[in-house]
Design a protein around this motif. Structure first.
Motif, PDB file in Angstrom:
ATOM      1  N   GLN A  54       7.475  -6.006  -2.590  1.00 18.40           N
ATOM      2  CA  GLN A  54       8.648  -6.704  -3.153  1.00 18.40           C
ATOM      3  C   GLN A  54       9.793  -6.753  -2.131  1.00 18.40           C
ATOM      4  OE1 GLN A  54       8.866  -7.999  -6.657  1.00 18.40           O
ATOM      5  NE2 GLN A  54      10.290  -9.167  -5.399  1.00 18.40           N
ATOM      6  N   LEU A  55      10.034  -5.627  -1.438  1.00 17.48           N
ATOM      7  CA  LEU A  55      11.077  -5.606  -0.398  1.00 17.48           C
ATOM      8  C   LEU A  55      10.780  -6.658   0.672  1.00 17.48           C
ATOM      9  CD1 LEU A  55      11.597  -1.761   0.275  1.00 17.48           C
ATOM     10  CD2 LEU A  55      13.359  -3.364  -0.512  1.00 17.48           C
ATOM     11  N   ALA A  56       9.517  -6.768   1.042  1.00 13.82           N
ATOM     12  CA  ALA A  56       9.127  -7.710   2.099  1.00 13.82           C
ATOM     13  C   ALA A  56       9.390  -9.154   1.671  1.00 13.82           C
ATOM     14  CB  ALA A  56       7.649  -7.522   2.443  1.00 13.82           C
ATOM     15  N   VAL A  57       8.965  -9.484   0.462  1.00 11.87           N
ATOM     16  CA  VAL A  57       9.137 -10.861  -0.018  1.00 11.87           C
ATOM     17  C   VAL A  57      10.631 -11.180  -0.163  1.00 11.87           C
ATOM     18  CG1 VAL A  57       8.772 -12.389  -2.002  1.00 11.87           C
ATOM     19  CG2 VAL A  57       6.866 -11.040  -1.098  1.00 11.87           C
ATOM     20  N   MET A  61       0.856  -1.200   0.000  1.00  5.89           N
ATOM     21  CA  MET A  61       0.000   0.000   0.000  1.00  5.89           C
ATOM     22  C   MET A  61       0.886   1.243   0.000  1.00  5.89           C
ATOM     23  SD  MET A  61      -1.249  -0.804   3.860  1.00  5.89           S
ATOM     24  CE  MET A  61      -0.873  -2.548   3.774  1.00  5.89           C
ATOM     25  N   GLY A  62       0.331   2.338  -0.488  1.00  3.97           N
ATOM     26  CA  GLY A  62       1.080   3.595  -0.540  1.00  3.97           C
ATOM     27  C   GLY A  62       1.139   4.104  -1.959  1.00  3.97           C
ATOM     28  N   GLY A  63       1.080   5.409  -2.112  1.00  4.23           N
ATOM     29  CA  GLY A  63       0.978   6.014  -3.440  1.00  4.23           C
ATOM     30  C   GLY A  63       2.261   5.963  -4.239  1.00  4.23           C
ATOM     31  N   HIS A  64       2.220   6.514  -5.448  1.00  2.88           N
ATOM     32  CA  HIS A  64       3.397   6.641  -6.326  1.00  2.88           C
ATOM     33  C   HIS A  64       4.135   5.316  -6.510  1.00  2.88           C
ATOM     34  CE1 HIS A  64       2.763  10.921  -6.361  1.00  2.88           C
ATOM     35  NE2 HIS A  64       2.740  10.917  -5.036  1.00  2.88           N
ATOM     36  N   ALA A  65       3.392   4.254  -6.717  1.00  6.02           N
ATOM     37  CA  ALA A  65       3.966   2.928  -6.977  1.00  6.02           C
ATOM     38  C   ALA A  65       4.771   2.391  -5.802  1.00  6.02           C
ATOM     39  CB  ALA A  65       4.820   2.928  -8.247  1.00  6.02           C
ATOM     40  N   ALA A  66       4.690   3.052  -4.637  1.00  8.72           N
ATOM     41  CA  ALA A  66       5.474   2.589  -3.490  1.00  8.72           C
ATOM     42  C   ALA A  66       4.940   1.280  -2.909  1.00  8.72           C
ATOM     43  CB  ALA A  66       5.528   3.660  -2.408  1.00  8.72           C
ATOM     44  N   VAL A  89      10.431 -11.801   9.164  1.00  6.31           N
ATOM     45  CA  VAL A  89       9.380 -10.792   9.002  1.00  6.31           C
ATOM     46  C   VAL A  89       9.827  -9.467   9.615  1.00  6.31           C
ATOM     47  CG1 VAL A  89       6.962 -10.212   9.446  1.00  6.31           C
ATOM     48  CG2 VAL A  89       7.587 -12.581   8.959  1.00  6.31           C
ATOM     49  N   ARG A  90      10.536  -9.541  10.751  1.00  7.97           N
ATOM     50  CA  ARG A  90      11.057  -8.301  11.362  1.00  7.97           C
ATOM     51  C   ARG A  90      12.119  -7.661  10.465  1.00  7.97           C
ATOM     52  NH1 ARG A  90      13.223  -9.400  16.976  1.00  7.97           N
ATOM     53  NH2 ARG A  90      13.105  -7.145  17.236  1.00  7.97           N
ATOM     54  N   GLU A  91      12.928  -8.486   9.823  1.00  6.43           N
ATOM     55  CA  GLU A  91      13.937  -7.969   8.887  1.00  6.43           C
ATOM     56  C   GLU A  91      13.248  -7.272   7.700  1.00  6.43           C
ATOM     57  OE1 GLU A  91      17.026  -7.439   8.879  1.00  6.43           O
ATOM     58  OE2 GLU A  91      17.465  -7.129   6.742  1.00  6.43           O
ATOM     59  N   ALA A  92      12.163  -7.862   7.217  1.00  3.34           N
ATOM     60  CA  ALA A  92      11.398  -7.231   6.132  1.00  3.34           C
ATOM     61  C   ALA A  92      10.916  -5.854   6.576  1.00  3.34           C
ATOM     62  CB  ALA A  92      10.216  -8.122   5.748  1.00  3.34           C
ATOM     63  N   ASN A  93      10.428  -5.771   7.803  1.00  2.39           N
ATOM     64  CA  ASN A  93       9.967  -4.482   8.326  1.00  2.39           C
ATOM     65  C   ASN A  93      11.115  -3.466   8.387  1.00  2.39           C
ATOM     66  OD1 ASN A  93       7.829  -2.882   9.839  1.00  2.39           O
ATOM     67  ND2 ASN A  93       9.542  -2.838  11.273  1.00  2.39           N
ATOM     68  N   ARG A  94      12.276  -3.911   8.859  1.00  2.00           N
ATOM     69  CA  ARG A  94      13.428  -2.994   8.964  1.00  2.00           C
ATOM     70  C   ARG A  94      13.833  -2.450   7.595  1.00  2.00           C
ATOM     71  NH1 ARG A  94      15.118  -6.492  13.278  1.00  2.00           N
ATOM     72  NH2 ARG A  94      16.127  -7.918  11.832  1.00  2.00           N
ATOM     73  N   ARG A  95      13.826  -3.311   6.586  1.00  2.00           N
ATOM     74  CA  ARG A  95      14.243  -2.859   5.246  1.00  2.00           C
ATOM     75  C   ARG A  95      13.255  -1.849   4.668  1.00  2.00           C
ATOM     76  NH1 ARG A  95      16.687  -7.954   1.872  1.00  2.00           N
ATOM     77  NH2 ARG A  95      17.747  -8.951   3.621  1.00  2.00           N
ATOM     78  N   ILE A  96      11.982  -2.071   4.896  1.00  2.00           N
ATOM     79  CA  ILE A  96      10.979  -1.122   4.385  1.00  2.00           C
ATOM     80  C   ILE A  96      11.117   0.209   5.120  1.00  2.00           C
ATOM     81  CG2 ILE A  96       8.505  -0.658   4.193  1.00  2.00           C
ATOM     82  CD1 ILE A  96       8.216  -3.787   3.930  1.00  2.00           C
ATOM     83  N   TRP A  97      11.295   0.125   6.433  1.00  2.00           N
ATOM     84  CA  TRP A  97      11.475   1.327   7.237  1.00  2.00           C
ATOM     85  C   TRP A  97      12.700   2.114   6.751  1.00  2.00           C
ATOM     86  CZ3 TRP A  97       8.459   3.911  10.497  1.00  2.00           C
ATOM     87  CH2 TRP A  97       9.043   4.887  11.294  1.00  2.00           C
ATOM     88  N   ALA A  98      13.798   1.414   6.506  1.00  2.00           N
ATOM     89  CA  ALA A  98      15.038   2.067   6.046  1.00  2.00           C
ATOM     90  C   ALA A  98      14.830   2.703   4.677  1.00  2.00           C
ATOM     91  CB  ALA A  98      16.179   1.044   5.983  1.00  2.00           C
ATOM     92  N   SER A  99      14.077   2.042   3.820  1.00  2.00           N
ATOM     93  CA  SER A  99      13.813   2.565   2.481  1.00  2.00           C
ATOM     94  C   SER A  99      12.974   3.850   2.545  1.00  2.00           C
ATOM     95  CB  SER A  99      13.100   1.491   1.655  1.00  2.00           C
ATOM     96  OG  SER A  99      12.634   2.020   0.452  1.00  2.00           O
ATOM     97  N   ILE A 100      12.047   3.891   3.482  1.00  2.00           N
ATOM     98  CA  ILE A 100      11.209   5.090   3.650  1.00  2.00           C
ATOM     99  C   ILE A 100      12.068   6.250   4.160  1.00  2.00           C
ATOM    100  CG2 ILE A 100       9.346   6.100   5.035  1.00  2.00           C
ATOM    101  CD1 ILE A 100       8.056   3.241   5.034  1.00  2.00           C
ATOM    102  N   GLU A 101      12.977   5.938   5.082  1.00  2.00           N
ATOM    103  CA  GLU A 101      13.798   7.002   5.679  1.00  2.00           C
ATOM    104  C   GLU A 101      14.710   7.675   4.657  1.00  2.00           C
ATOM    105  OE1 GLU A 101      14.277   6.982  10.222  1.00  2.00           O
ATOM    106  OE2 GLU A 101      15.603   5.440   9.410  1.00  2.00           O
TER     107      GLU A 101
END
Ligand code: CA
Length: 248
Positions: free
Chosen positions: A48-51, A37-42, A79-91
């Motif tokens: 994909q980052l999660a998988v 979920m999230g706009g601009h193709a995010a 699953v926690r690692e997936a969360n960390r990578r998405i969080w880092a990508s947003i930052e």
């Protein structure tokens, strides 16, 4: 455990992009569906980052993955690692602010299916013709249903049905729901994004799985086509696995 599996993702009839992602590999016994979920193709970036994070963490594990305790711990960590990578990508990417994803993952081991999830993508099991939802959606409507404040039917059409109460990418860490389910030959497991269960009732999903219980590929096509015929309002992703034999 020996399984036969198939997975399919479809953009549906209303959306321009498909923000779902999925992965399955019967060799390593790993199956996953993510709904971004999230706009601009995010959204598709998040799923994909999660998988990718999940698959890498499980596949590159040094743990003894024949040990059930290790597998449960590893799945939670993945699953926690997936969360960390998405969080880092947003930052580091302003335009990705607000992106997130659900994730439901299943690992097969001996006589068990180990399931971890965050969000409202689901795992079901069909046994002896009866469908059972194995995951509790992290969604506002599902919490109302659990509290007895809303019926399952009313939840389906509720204006707040898309509000997810837990997702990857919304905080620095995430709580993962984990369960260990018995798997016996003949069982079918279904992982899906909400594009499926928003369009079809559990009874309809049950009868389609039952009809195609010997053919996961046919089951996937039947489910996706039915969701599209019903309106296809969202992306629909399904993975069906059939347990052929359990044991090490
Ligand atoms: Ca969705």
């Amino acid at each position: 455990m020996k399984v036969d599996a198939f997975g399919l993702s479809d953009v549906g009839r209303c959306r321009v992009t498909n923000e779902d992602n999925f992965f399955y590999d019967t060799g390593i016994g790993l199956f996953a569906v993510a709904d971004g979920m999230g706009g601009h193709a995010a959204g598709e970036v998040a799923s994909q980052l999660a998988v990718d994070a999940l698959v890498e963490t499980i596949r590159d594990s040094d743990d003894d993955l024949a040990d059930q305790g290790h597998v449960v711990a590893r799945l939670k960590e993945a699953v926690r690692e997936a969360n960390r990578r998405i969080w880092a990508s947003i930052e580091t990417n302003e335009e990705r602010r607000g992106m997130g994803t659900t994730l439901v993952a299943l690992v097969t081991l001996n006589e068990h299916a180990i399931i971890g999830h965050v969000g409202d993508s689901r795992a079901y099991r069909l046994r002896d013709g009866r469908l059972e939802q194995l995951t509790a959606d992290h969604s506002w409507v599902f919490e109302q249903v659990k509290a007895g404040l809303l019926s399952r039917d009313d939840a389906k059409n509720h204006p707040m049905r898309n509000i997810v109460t837990r997702a990857l990418g919304s905080q620095t860490d995430v709580t993962v729901d984990l369960s260990e389910q018995e798997a016996v030959p003949g069982d079918l497991f279904l992982l899906c994004s909400d594009g499926l269960n928003a369009m079809l009732s559990d009874e309809e999903i049950q009868s389609m799985l039952q009809e195609h219980r010997d053919d996961p590929e046919a089951a996937c096509h039947a489910l996706v086509e039915a969701a599209n015929e019903r309106g296809g309002e969202d992306n629909t992703t399904v993975i069906v696995l059939r347990v052929l034999a359990n044991g090490a």
